[in-house]
Structure formats: structure tokens, C-alpha cells
Design a protein around this motif. Structure first.
Motif, short mmCIF file in Angstrom:
data_model
loop_
_atom_site.label_atom_id
_atom_site.label_comp_id
_atom_site.label_asym_id
_atom_site.label_seq_id
_atom_site.Cartn_x
_atom_site.Cartn_y
_atom_site.Cartn_z
N LEU A 122 -13.43 4.08 -1.40
CA LEU A 122 -12.66 3.91 -2.63
C LEU A 122 -11.16 4.08 -2.35
O LEU A 122 -10.33 3.27 -2.79
CB LEU A 122 -13.13 4.93 -3.66
CG LEU A 122 -12.67 4.72 -5.11
CD1 LEU A 122 -13.19 3.41 -5.67
CD2 LEU A 122 -13.16 5.87 -5.98
N PHE A 123 -10.81 5.11 -1.60
CA PHE A 123 -9.40 5.33 -1.26
C PHE A 123 -8.90 4.27 -0.29
O PHE A 123 -7.73 3.87 -0.34
CB PHE A 123 -9.21 6.72 -0.66
CG PHE A 123 -9.35 7.83 -1.67
CD1 PHE A 123 -8.74 7.75 -2.91
CD2 PHE A 123 -10.10 8.96 -1.37
CE1 PHE A 123 -8.86 8.77 -3.84
CE2 PHE A 123 -10.22 9.99 -2.30
CZ PHE A 123 -9.61 9.89 -3.54
N GLY A 124 -9.79 3.81 0.60
CA GLY A 124 -9.40 2.73 1.51
C GLY A 124 -9.10 1.45 0.77
O GLY A 124 -8.14 0.73 1.08
N TYR A 125 -9.90 1.16 -0.26
CA TYR A 125 -9.65 -0.01 -1.10
C TYR A 125 -8.29 0.09 -1.78
O TYR A 125 -7.51 -0.87 -1.80
CB TYR A 125 -10.76 -0.14 -2.13
CG TYR A 125 -10.51 -1.16 -3.22
CD1 TYR A 125 -10.81 -2.50 -3.01
CD2 TYR A 125 -9.97 -0.78 -4.44
CE1 TYR A 125 -10.57 -3.45 -4.00
CE2 TYR A 125 -9.74 -1.72 -5.44
CZ TYR A 125 -10.04 -3.04 -5.21
OH TYR A 125 -9.80 -3.98 -6.21
N SER A 126 -7.99 1.27 -2.33
CA SER A 126 -6.70 1.45 -3.01
C SER A 126 -5.55 1.31 -2.03
O SER A 126 -4.50 0.74 -2.36
CB SER A 126 -6.66 2.80 -3.71
OG SER A 126 -6.70 3.87 -2.77
N PHE A 127 -5.72 1.80 -0.78
CA PHE A 127 -4.65 1.68 0.20
C PHE A 127 -4.36 0.21 0.51
O PHE A 127 -3.19 -0.20 0.57
CB PHE A 127 -5.01 2.42 1.49
CG PHE A 127 -4.09 2.09 2.63
CD1 PHE A 127 -2.81 2.62 2.68
CD2 PHE A 127 -4.51 1.25 3.66
CE1 PHE A 127 -1.95 2.30 3.72
CE2 PHE A 127 -3.65 0.93 4.70
CZ PHE A 127 -2.38 1.46 4.74
N PHE A 128 -5.39 -0.58 0.72
CA PHE A 128 -5.18 -1.99 1.02
C PHE A 128 -4.53 -2.72 -0.15
O PHE A 128 -3.69 -3.61 0.04
CB PHE A 128 -6.50 -2.66 1.40
CG PHE A 128 -6.88 -2.45 2.83
CD1 PHE A 128 -6.21 -3.11 3.85
CD2 PHE A 128 -7.91 -1.59 3.19
CE1 PHE A 128 -6.54 -2.92 5.18
CE2 PHE A 128 -8.26 -1.38 4.51
CZ PHE A 128 -7.57 -2.05 5.51
N LYS A 129 -4.89 -2.34 -1.36
CA LYS A 129 -4.27 -2.95 -2.54
C LYS A 129 -2.78 -2.58 -2.62
O LYS A 129 -1.93 -3.44 -2.86
CB LYS A 129 -5.00 -2.50 -3.80
CG LYS A 129 -6.32 -3.21 -4.05
CD LYS A 129 -6.09 -4.69 -4.31
CE LYS A 129 -7.38 -5.42 -4.64
NZ LYS A 129 -7.15 -6.86 -4.89
N PHE A 130 -2.47 -1.31 -2.40
CA PHE A 130 -1.08 -0.89 -2.44
C PHE A 130 -0.28 -1.50 -1.29
O PHE A 130 0.88 -1.90 -1.46
CB PHE A 130 -0.98 0.64 -2.38
CG PHE A 130 -1.43 1.33 -3.63
CD1 PHE A 130 -0.97 0.92 -4.88
CD2 PHE A 130 -2.32 2.39 -3.58
CE1 PHE A 130 -1.38 1.56 -6.04
CE2 PHE A 130 -2.73 3.03 -4.74
CZ PHE A 130 -2.26 2.61 -5.96
N GLY A 131 -0.90 -1.56 -0.10
CA GLY A 131 -0.22 -2.14 1.05
C GLY A 131 0.11 -3.60 0.83
O GLY A 131 1.22 -4.06 1.15
N TRP A 132 -0.84 -4.35 0.27
CA TRP A 132 -0.60 -5.77 0.01
C TRP A 132 0.41 -5.94 -1.12
O TRP A 132 1.26 -6.85 -1.07
CB TRP A 132 -1.90 -6.46 -0.32
CG TRP A 132 -1.79 -7.95 -0.52
CD1 TRP A 132 -2.18 -8.66 -1.61
CD2 TRP A 132 -1.27 -8.91 0.40
NE1 TRP A 132 -1.94 -9.99 -1.44
CE2 TRP A 132 -1.37 -10.18 -0.20
CE3 TRP A 132 -0.72 -8.82 1.69
CZ2 TRP A 132 -0.94 -11.34 0.43
CZ3 TRP A 132 -0.28 -9.99 2.32
CH2 TRP A 132 -0.40 -11.22 1.68
N ALA A 133 0.36 -5.09 -2.13
CA ALA A 133 1.33 -5.14 -3.22
C ALA A 133 2.75 -4.89 -2.68
O ALA A 133 3.71 -5.55 -3.10
CB ALA A 133 0.98 -4.13 -4.30
N TYR A 134 2.87 -3.93 -1.76
CA TYR A 134 4.18 -3.65 -1.17
C TYR A 134 4.72 -4.88 -0.44
O TYR A 134 5.90 -5.22 -0.54
CB TYR A 134 4.07 -2.47 -0.21
CG TYR A 134 5.39 -2.04 0.39
CD1 TYR A 134 6.19 -1.11 -0.26
CD2 TYR A 134 5.82 -2.57 1.60
CE1 TYR A 134 7.41 -0.71 0.28
CE2 TYR A 134 7.04 -2.19 2.15
CZ TYR A 134 7.83 -1.26 1.49
OH TYR A 134 9.03 -0.88 2.03
#
Length: 243
Positions: A123-135
Motif C-alpha cells: 500500500l505504501f509502495g503504491y502511494s510512493f509510485f503515485k507521488f513519484g510520478w506526480a512529481y
């Protein structure tokens, strides 16, 4: 893992998918009320078009920098959370002693606990990839924004300037969508933590989190602040009743 655990996990995923579907506007046919995210998407459009009417764009670049910095903060937070999950896996023996002695807490055993922690890590890994791509997308948005024409060129060819502005708007909206998805995963991780106390607590906490998020999207004061009092009479009346 019991049958109740599988039901709770299925409910968690179903509510997550349903909430994401509604806030994205895909369910507007069944629930036509405008969400806070969709209302903000229109304000992004107004912001970029407004920037075409001025040559000095320092304010706009500061806004874009703020969006990137906020995204980077949550990406770093997700990394720390993933590290915490791995640390938790290394302390399974201590956690097992604590949970086995807690009243009103169902402990399914070492294997079940490790599976739950693994799910939390995903779950946290999913959020990291979402934030990384958003950045990354906000970075692209900054570059596209830098290519917007000055007022003289905008007045000379308004159609071309609006095409360039639409590209910035679309990139900014897509980046915001990924940012919201990562933030949503972090919020829902609060509900997921209830699973460590048992499947019924998992279901209850998930329902509470989704209820709170839904209220903020569709019935909060923040949403009312974005509504046009002329075009949306119903929301104006609701605002007047609250004030």
C-alpha cells in the motif's frame, strides 16, 4: 486468515475502487454532485488562462514549486513508511508477544501478521509510485508553463496560446490526479491498520475513513467555497444554512 479476513480485504478494495471511481467523475451519471477534486480541476483551468493575461509569472512559478514540494514531501513520507514496515517484520517476535496478550484483539498467528504487514508495505509502495510520478509530471508541467507565450504573442494568436495553455492544464490535472491517488492510499492505510486488531475492526475503520473522505469531497465547507453562487443555487442555499 479466516473467511472474515478475506471479506474485510474484499470490502477494503471495493470501497477504494468505488470511491476513486466516483471522485474521478466516472460515476457522475449515477451521482451527479460535483466533487471537490473536479471543482479544483476547473480552478486550475482558470488559473492557467489567467496567466496568459500577464507577462510577469513569478506567482505562477511559485505555485508550481509549491505543488512539487508538497508532492516530494509525501513521496519521502511513503519511503519512511515502507522502511517502518520492514522494521516491523524484523520485530515479529516482539509483536507476537504483545498481540497475544491484548484483550479484544484477534491474533491470527505469525504468518497472518506477516502477510498483513506485507500488504501494508504494498500500500505504501503504491502511494510512493503515485507521488513519484506526480512529481515528475509537475516537473513537465513547469516546462510546459515556461513555453507559454507573452501577452504580445498571445494577443497576436489567441488560438495558439490557448492550445499551449490547454497542454499545461491537462498535464497539471493529470499530475494532480496521481497525487490524489497517492494521498488516498495513505488515508486508507489508516483503515488498513484496523486489520491488525481483527477483520471486523478492519471493516469498521475502512468504512469510517471512506465516509470521512466522501464527506470532504461532496459535503464539506471546502467544496462549498469553490461553488459558484450564481450557477449553483442549491449549493448557495446549503452554504447559507451553514452560516
Amino acid at each position: 486468515m479466516t473467511t472474515a479476513d478475506y471479506i474485510a480485504l474484499a470490502l477494503f478494495l471495493a470501497l477504494w475502487a468505488l470511491y476513486s471511481w466516483l471522485t474521478a467523475g466516472s460515476g457522475s451519471r449515477f451521482f451527479p454532485r460535483l466533487s471537490l477534486n473536479r471543482a479544483m480541476a476547473e480552478r486550475r483551468r482558470n488559473w492557467i488562462y489567467n496567466s496568459l493575461r500577464r507577462d510577469l509569472k513569478m506567482i505562477d512559478t511559485q505555485i508550481l514549486a509549491g505543488l512539487q514540494n508538497g508532492t516530494a514531501f509525501f513521496a519521502s513520507t511513503s519511503i519512511f513508511a515502507i522502511g517502518g514496515c520492514f522494521a516491523l517484520l524484523g520485530s515479529t517476535d516482539k509483536v507476537e508477544d504483545v498481540f497475544s496478550n491484548l484483550p479484544f484483539v484477534y491474533y491470527g498467528g505469525r504468518t497472518a501478521f506477516e502477510l498483513k504487514v506485507a500488504g501494508l508495505t504494498v500500500l505504501f509502495g503504491y502511494s510512493f509510485f503515485k507521488f513519484g510520478w506526480a512529481y515528475r509530471l509537475f516537473n513537465y508541467c513547469t516546462i510546459l508553463f515556461g513555453a507559454l507565450p507573452m501577452m504580445h504573442d498571445t494577443n497576436a494568436d489567441r488560438a495558439k496560446a490557448e492550445i499551449a495553455a490547454d497542454q499545461v492544464i491537462q498535464m497539471n490535472t493529470i499530475a494532480a490526479g496521481h497525487f490524489n491517488a497517492g494521498l488516498r492510499a495513505l488515508f486508507l492505510s489508516i483503515g488498513y491498520l484496523g486489520w491488525f486488531a481483527g477483520p471486523y475492526m478492519f471493516m469498521a475503520m475502512t468504512a469510517i475513513v471512506v465516509f470521512v473522505l466522501t464527506r470532504r469531497q461532496y459535503f464539506s465547507d471546502a467544496r462549498l467555497a469553490l461553488m459558484d453562487p450564481v450557477s449553483d443555487t442549491k449549493d448557495k442555499q446549503e452554504r447559507d444554512m451553514r452560516t
